[in-house]
Design a protein around this motif. Structure first.
Motif, PDB file in Angstrom:
ATOM      1  N   ARG A 276       0.829  -1.202   0.000  1.00  0.00           N
ATOM      2  CA  ARG A 276       0.000   0.000   0.000  1.00  0.00           C
ATOM      3  C   ARG A 276       0.867   1.256   0.000  1.00  0.00           C
ATOM      4  O   ARG A 276       0.600   2.211  -0.728  1.00  0.00           O
ATOM      5  N   LEU A 277       1.926   1.246   0.802  1.00  0.00           N
ATOM      6  CA  LEU A 277       2.809   2.404   0.885  1.00  0.00           C
ATOM      7  C   LEU A 277       3.552   2.629  -0.418  1.00  0.00           C
ATOM      8  O   LEU A 277       3.625   3.756  -0.917  1.00  0.00           O
ATOM      9  N   GLU A 278       4.104   1.566  -0.996  1.00  0.00           N
ATOM     10  CA  GLU A 278       4.860   1.720  -2.245  1.00  0.00           C
ATOM     11  C   GLU A 278       3.956   2.194  -3.381  1.00  0.00           C
ATOM     12  O   GLU A 278       4.363   3.018  -4.208  1.00  0.00           O
ATOM     13  N   THR A 279       2.731   1.684  -3.426  1.00  0.00           N
ATOM     14  CA  THR A 279       1.801   2.117  -4.463  1.00  0.00           C
ATOM     15  C   THR A 279       1.455   3.592  -4.314  1.00  0.00           C
ATOM     16  O   THR A 279       1.464   4.352  -5.286  1.00  0.00           O
ATOM     17  N   MET A 280       1.168   4.013  -3.071  1.00  0.00           N
ATOM     18  CA  MET A 280       0.794   5.408  -2.864  1.00  0.00           C
ATOM     19  C   MET A 280       1.968   6.344  -3.130  1.00  0.00           C
ATOM     20  O   MET A 280       1.796   7.429  -3.698  1.00  0.00           O
ATOM     21  N   PRO A 334       9.608   4.877  -4.449  1.00  0.00           N
ATOM     22  CA  PRO A 334       8.480   4.628  -5.362  1.00  0.00           C
ATOM     23  C   PRO A 334       8.935   3.734  -6.511  1.00  0.00           C
ATOM     24  O   PRO A 334       9.355   4.196  -7.568  1.00  0.00           O
ATOM     25  N   ARG A 335       8.851   2.418  -6.320  1.00  0.00           N
ATOM     26  CA  ARG A 335       9.452   1.486  -7.264  1.00  0.00           C
ATOM     27  C   ARG A 335       8.747   1.478  -8.619  1.00  0.00           C
ATOM     28  O   ARG A 335       9.331   1.055  -9.605  1.00  0.00           O
ATOM     29  N   ARG A 336       7.501   1.907  -8.676  1.00  0.00           N
ATOM     30  CA  ARG A 336       6.749   1.843  -9.927  1.00  0.00           C
ATOM     31  C   ARG A 336       6.400   3.249 -10.411  1.00  0.00           C
ATOM     32  O   ARG A 336       5.286   3.537 -10.815  1.00  0.00           O
ATOM     33  N   ALA A 341       3.250   7.313 -13.525  1.00  0.00           N
ATOM     34  CA  ALA A 341       3.224   8.490 -14.397  1.00  0.00           C
ATOM     35  C   ALA A 341       2.428   8.199 -15.666  1.00  0.00           C
ATOM     36  O   ALA A 341       1.650   9.051 -16.139  1.00  0.00           O
ATOM     37  N   ALA A 342       2.589   7.001 -16.223  1.00  0.00           N
ATOM     38  CA  ALA A 342       1.837   6.639 -17.430  1.00  0.00           C
ATOM     39  C   ALA A 342       0.340   6.617 -17.150  1.00  0.00           C
ATOM     40  O   ALA A 342      -0.475   7.035 -18.001  1.00  0.00           O
TER      41      ALA A 342
END
Length: 427
Positions: A276-280, A334-336, A341-342
């Motif tokens: 959840r944290l990485e996605t946000m 933010p790994r993704r 951005a896309a």
């Protein structure tokens, strides 16, 4: 015979700070942490912000804020832009660091005080050593505060503003002239362009943090939730504390270097908090990058090169991420970022700027990790966002997978589960 008098004097001052710390001050001696952090930046040189530098920073932030008005519907998040020295950054962000660091610091302090208190004492004597154990707990708080202070002092020499790590460390938009100069080193780009680009990023972050009311608590809560699952390697810590010379600051620093002592539990709750944290974080950074690129287009010739520099710095991790990992056992990255951005770019192309920014209206409307895998499906399948719908749905049903769409909606199956999917990811 007694060693370096200056070192003895410094040790005595720290010991006095420890004894004078209020017992209700929590697991960490934050006075010690703040003092050590400030000493660390002063030792490397931390001049006060000159009036000319202050004007340059304030003007850049105000101009950046005007440019952002053209590319987002979120209102300005800047009221009193400021220019900070590194010492001021430490002072202004300490309240949030307390919130982020104390969950894991409490575990370290309890482990350290227990290890030190039991060392060399027979079992029948340990029950009578209450006052001594209380002092040892204070000593543990000072030692952990020393480690946190060293880490924050290192981080302060690297950051350029209040939002570098993607978390709302302060409610005030600010840049550090010293940090901007360090960022600019080696870049063959005019200083004015670099300053303005970094001001755009700072101002964009504050639009989100100031005008998306749930975002701050959501991000900080996810960090706290993850930290609750961190455990301290007691055997490893006890091994490092055994025979530790408390008069040797260097040895104390090495013993508390964190890293291998902090181990996340591989539980489902822990994994969910991290995801959840990485996605946000990716969604925040992706949105910021998207609107900054749009605002800078045609105005800053070097914006593409600067965007790539910042993206690489955030995605690959640097001293900031390693420092944060030392403090709370978490790599804040933010790994993704590119996928996020896309997704924001696709939303703007399909629904316009207003439709893109409306996604921030409620956490249940936010994309999930699976949406980053297929942003096109999220864009095509979403219903028109209207928060008034949420008032008509009982709270227990808002996370349902078969939540009905907006009245009059075509009922496209891609949008009917939107709120439910996101609800699972933001619980």
């Amino acid at each position: 015979m007694f060693g370096d008098p200056d070192q003895i004097a410094a040790a005595m001052r720290q010991f006095a700070d420890m004894l004078s710390a209020p017992r209700s001050s929590g697991p960490v001696n934050w006075d010690t942490a703040t003092n050590i952090a400030r000493h660390a930046v002063v030792a490397e040189g931390d001049p006060s912000v000159m009036e000319g530098e202050r004007r340059q920073i304030v003007d850049a932030l105000r101009l950046a804020d005007l440019w952002l008005n053209e590319v987002t519907t979120l209102p300005s998040g800047i009221t009193t832009p400021e220019a900070w020295s590194r010492s001021e950054w430490i002072e202004k962000t300490i309240p949030v660091w307390k919130q982020l660091c104390e969950p894991i610091a409490a575990r370290m302090v309890d482990t350290m005080s227990g290890s030190l208190g039991s060392a060399g004492l027979p079992s029948e004597a340990q029950s009578m050593a209450g006052p001594l154990l209380g002092m040892l707990k204070q000593m543990g708080g000072m030692m952990v505060g020393s480690q946190i202070g060293q880490a924050l002092g290192s981080l302060a020499r690297e950051v350029v503003g209040s939002a570098d790590i993607g978390l709302p460390l302060s409610g005030t938009a600010a840049l550090l002239p010293g940090g901007v100069a360090a960022f600019s080193s080696g870049l063959e780009i005019p200083a004015d362009e670099i300053r303005l680009y970094l001001a755009l990023r700072e101002a964009a972050h504050h639009r989100l943090f100031q005008h998306v009311p749930w975002l701050r608590s959501h991000l900080l809560g996810a960090v706290e939730e993850y930290a609750k699952g961190i455990t301290v390697d007691m055997s490893g810590l006890e091994e490092q504390l055994r025979g530790l010379d408390l008069n040797n600051p260097q040895k104390i620093q090495e013993a508390l270097s964190g890293g291998p002592l902090l181990k996340p539990e591989e539980t489902e709750r822990q994994k969910a908090a991290l995801a959840r944290l990485e996605t946000m974080l990716a969604l925040v950074e992706g949105w910021v990058g998207t609107i900054v690129d749009a605002a800078a287009a045609g105005k800053l010739p070097s914006s593409a090169a600067l965007a790539e520099t910042v993206r690489r710095r955030r995605a690959t991790g640097g001293p900031a991420e390693r420092t944060f990992a030392t403090l709370v056992g978490l790599e804040l990255r933010p790994r993704r970022l590119r996928e996020a951005a896309a997704l924001w770019e696709a939303l703007a192309a399909e629904r316009g700027v207003e439709g893109r920014d409306a996604v921030w209206s409620h956490p249940d409307l936010m994309p999930t990790a699976s949406d980053l895998d297929d942003p096109g499906a999220f864009v095509r399948g979403g219903v028109e966002f209207d928060l008034s719908m949420l008032d008509d749905i009982p709270p227990v049903e808002r996370g349902s997978k078969d939540e009905p769409g907006k009245p009059g909606d075509s009922g496209d199956s891609g949008g009917s589960g939107r709120s439910g999917d996101s609800g699972d990811d933001t619980t």
